[in-house]
Design a protein around this motif. Structure first.
Motif, PDB file in Angstrom:
ATOM      1  N   ALA A 240      44.926  32.165  39.268  1.00 31.68           N
ATOM      2  CA  ALA A 240      45.431  31.883  37.918  1.00 31.68           C
ATOM      3  C   ALA A 240      45.360  33.005  36.819  1.00 31.68           C
ATOM      4  O   ALA A 240      44.145  33.599  36.681  1.00 31.68           O
ATOM      5  N   GLU A 241      46.439  33.133  35.804  1.00 27.68           N
ATOM      6  CA  GLU A 241      46.036  34.215  34.927  1.00 27.68           C
ATOM      7  C   GLU A 241      45.374  33.749  33.588  1.00 27.68           C
ATOM      8  O   GLU A 241      45.614  32.532  33.181  1.00 27.68           O
ATOM      9  N   VAL A 242      44.390  34.502  33.375  1.00 25.94           N
ATOM     10  CA  VAL A 242      43.522  34.307  32.366  1.00 25.94           C
ATOM     11  C   VAL A 242      44.258  34.564  30.905  1.00 25.94           C
ATOM     12  O   VAL A 242      44.557  35.753  30.670  1.00 25.94           O
ATOM     13  N   ARG A 243      44.138  33.494  30.112  1.00 20.08           N
ATOM     14  CA  ARG A 243      44.425  33.917  28.796  1.00 20.08           C
ATOM     15  C   ARG A 243      43.446  34.283  27.915  1.00 20.08           C
ATOM     16  O   ARG A 243      43.509  35.245  27.108  1.00 20.08           O
ATOM     17  N   GLU A 244      42.423  33.791  27.906  1.00 17.77           N
ATOM     18  CA  GLU A 244      40.916  34.510  27.353  1.00 17.77           C
ATOM     19  C   GLU A 244      39.888  33.960  28.068  1.00 17.77           C
ATOM     20  O   GLU A 244      39.658  33.041  28.745  1.00 17.77           O
ATOM     21  N   LEU A 245      38.613  34.679  27.630  1.00 19.46           N
ATOM     22  CA  LEU A 245      37.323  34.303  28.094  1.00 19.46           C
ATOM     23  C   LEU A 245      36.640  33.911  26.859  1.00 19.46           C
ATOM     24  O   LEU A 245      36.335  34.650  25.923  1.00 19.46           O
ATOM     25  N   ALA A 246      35.989  32.619  26.998  1.00 17.73           N
ATOM     26  CA  ALA A 246      35.149  32.211  25.694  1.00 17.73           C
ATOM     27  C   ALA A 246      33.959  32.715  25.706  1.00 17.73           C
ATOM     28  O   ALA A 246      33.258  33.181  26.813  1.00 17.73           O
ATOM     29  N   ASP A 247      33.277  33.082  24.577  1.00 21.61           N
ATOM     30  CA  ASP A 247      31.903  33.334  24.532  1.00 21.61           C
ATOM     31  C   ASP A 247      30.991  32.302  24.677  1.00 21.61           C
ATOM     32  O   ASP A 247      30.030  32.519  25.062  1.00 21.61           O
ATOM     33  N   ASP A 248      31.443  31.125  24.491  1.00 18.18           N
ATOM     34  CA  ASP A 248      30.374  29.825  24.523  1.00 18.18           C
ATOM     35  C   ASP A 248      31.178  29.021  25.560  1.00 18.18           C
ATOM     36  O   ASP A 248      32.016  28.412  25.598  1.00 18.18           O
ATOM     37  N   PHE A 249      30.284  28.728  26.910  1.00 12.19           N
ATOM     38  CA  PHE A 249      30.743  28.156  28.033  1.00 12.19           C
ATOM     39  C   PHE A 249      29.492  27.618  28.780  1.00 12.19           C
ATOM     40  O   PHE A 249      28.263  27.851  28.554  1.00 12.19           O
ATOM     41  N   PRO A 250      29.681  26.637  29.462  1.00 11.70           N
ATOM     42  CA  PRO A 250      28.595  25.896  30.034  1.00 11.70           C
ATOM     43  C   PRO A 250      27.453  26.853  30.646  1.00 11.70           C
ATOM     44  O   PRO A 250      26.361  26.355  30.795  1.00 11.70           O
ATOM     45  N   GLU A 251      27.841  27.549  31.386  1.00 10.80           N
ATOM     46  CA  GLU A 251      26.670  28.635  32.275  1.00 10.80           C
ATOM     47  C   GLU A 251      26.699  30.179  31.708  1.00 10.80           C
ATOM     48  O   GLU A 251      26.348  30.934  32.390  1.00 10.80           O
ATOM     49  N   GLN A 252      26.730  30.073  30.262  1.00  9.81           N
ATOM     50  CA  GLN A 252      27.031  31.504  29.792  1.00  9.81           C
ATOM     51  C   GLN A 252      25.774  32.540  29.715  1.00  9.81           C
ATOM     52  O   GLN A 252      25.658  33.423  30.158  1.00  9.81           O
ATOM     53  N   GLY A 253      24.446  31.607  29.689  1.00  8.22           N
ATOM     54  CA  GLY A 253      23.222  32.309  29.936  1.00  8.22           C
ATOM     55  C   GLY A 253      22.936  32.530  31.433  1.00  8.22           C
ATOM     56  O   GLY A 253      21.792  33.277  31.866  1.00  8.22           O
ATOM     57  N   GLN A 254      23.413  32.013  32.394  1.00  2.00           N
ATOM     58  CA  GLN A 254      22.883  32.040  33.610  1.00  2.00           C
ATOM     59  C   GLN A 254      23.872  33.173  34.430  1.00  2.00           C
ATOM     60  O   GLN A 254      23.509  33.331  35.789  1.00  2.00           O
ATOM     61  N   ARG A 255      24.970  33.580  34.058  1.00  4.77           N
ATOM     62  CA  ARG A 255      25.884  34.437  34.913  1.00  4.77           C
ATOM     63  C   ARG A 255      26.394  35.972  34.173  1.00  4.77           C
ATOM     64  O   ARG A 255      26.478  35.735  32.864  1.00  4.77           O
ATOM     65  N   ARG A 256      26.802  37.066  34.657  1.00 11.30           N
ATOM     66  CA  ARG A 256      27.495  37.992  34.316  1.00 11.30           C
ATOM     67  C   ARG A 256      28.775  37.984  34.654  1.00 11.30           C
ATOM     68  O   ARG A 256      29.403  37.328  35.402  1.00 11.30           O
ATOM     69  N   ARG A 257      29.607  38.468  33.691  1.00 17.09           N
ATOM     70  CA  ARG A 257      31.116  38.755  34.026  1.00 17.09           C
ATOM     71  C   ARG A 257      31.701  40.274  34.045  1.00 17.09           C
ATOM     72  O   ARG A 257      31.142  40.683  33.307  1.00 17.09           O
ATOM     73  N   ARG A 258      32.747  40.339  35.032  1.00 23.45           N
ATOM     74  CA  ARG A 258      33.063  41.858  35.178  1.00 23.45           C
ATOM     75  C   ARG A 258      34.559  41.674  35.473  1.00 23.45           C
ATOM     76  O   ARG A 258      34.827  41.210  36.630  1.00 23.45           O
ATOM     77  N   TRP A 259      35.528  42.408  34.705  1.00 22.74           N
ATOM     78  CA  TRP A 259      36.654  42.703  35.228  1.00 22.74           C
ATOM     79  C   TRP A 259      36.902  44.004  35.868  1.00 22.74           C
ATOM     80  O   TRP A 259      36.283  44.838  35.669  1.00 22.74           O
ATOM     81  N   ALA A 260      37.710  43.913  37.126  1.00 22.55           N
ATOM     82  CA  ALA A 260      37.596  45.059  37.984  1.00 22.55           C
ATOM     83  C   ALA A 260      39.101  45.101  38.729  1.00 22.55           C
ATOM     84  O   ALA A 260      39.617  44.186  38.647  1.00 22.55           O
ATOM     85  N   ALA A 261      39.592  46.190  38.827  1.00 26.24           N
ATOM     86  CA  ALA A 261      40.829  46.459  39.648  1.00 26.24           C
ATOM     87  C   ALA A 261      40.504  45.641  41.215  1.00 26.24           C
ATOM     88  O   ALA A 261      39.407  45.834  41.484  1.00 26.24           O
TER      89      ALA A 261
END
Length: 161
Positions: free
Chosen positions: A111-132
């Motif tokens: 699924a194509e992402v429109r945006e990433l929210a700053d506030d979401f249920p598991e925000q303090g529990q995970r890291r996010r990373r965009w990669a090729a």
């Protein structure tokens, strides 16, 4: 002792190994970055390894809907209006709450992402990373997932826009 081990094998381990794999769903979240397609990885809560957002099917949602719900909860992903598209599956071992590995088959929906929210249920529990895609494939541990990500990057499994 030999009787105990034989009983453990025949009553616990053999039936567990014969059990069909449980089904999970995952979201392969992607976007068009400055240098081409990028895939979103998140860290697992337990080990911190890089994975896709994934979870169990949910009552009241189809499999794609459950995958997108997991992506919201685990990564804060919001999607463009086009529907999620199945792009493949891979085998995984899910460690149960009891600590035993359970084989699972993970169905993956892109699924194509429109945006990433700053506030979401598991925000303090995970890291996010965009990669090729090639980089993302090198960061995940499951060989089947790595190949699926590489195929997606080559355009073989990417949904039409």
């Amino acid at each position: 002792m030999r009787r105990f081990i034989s009983g453990l094998w025949s009553q616990v381990l053999q039936p567990m190994l014969r059990r069909p794999p449980r089904r999970q769903v995952a979201a392969l979240c992607w976007r068009e970055g400055e240098r081409g397609v990028e895939v979103l990885l998140i860290s697992s809560r337990g080990t911190g390894r890089w994975i896709l957002p994934k979870g169990w099917p949910m009552r009241g949602k189809d499999l794609a809907g459950a995958a997108l719900q997991e992506a919201w909860e685990e990564a804060g992903a919001r999607f463009v209006e086009t529907p999620a598209v199945p792009v493949g599956r891979f085998a995984s071992l899910k460690v149960s709450d009891s600590g035993l590995p359970e084989p699972s088959e993970v169905m993956v929906f892109a699924a194509e992402v429109r945006e990433l929210a700053d506030d979401f249920p598991e925000q303090g529990q995970r890291r996010r990373r965009w990669a090729a895609p090639d980089e993302a494939a090198g960061l995940v541990e499951e060989a089947g997932l790595a190949e699926l990500i590489r195929a997606f990057g080559r355009g073989r499994a990417r949904p039409a826009r």
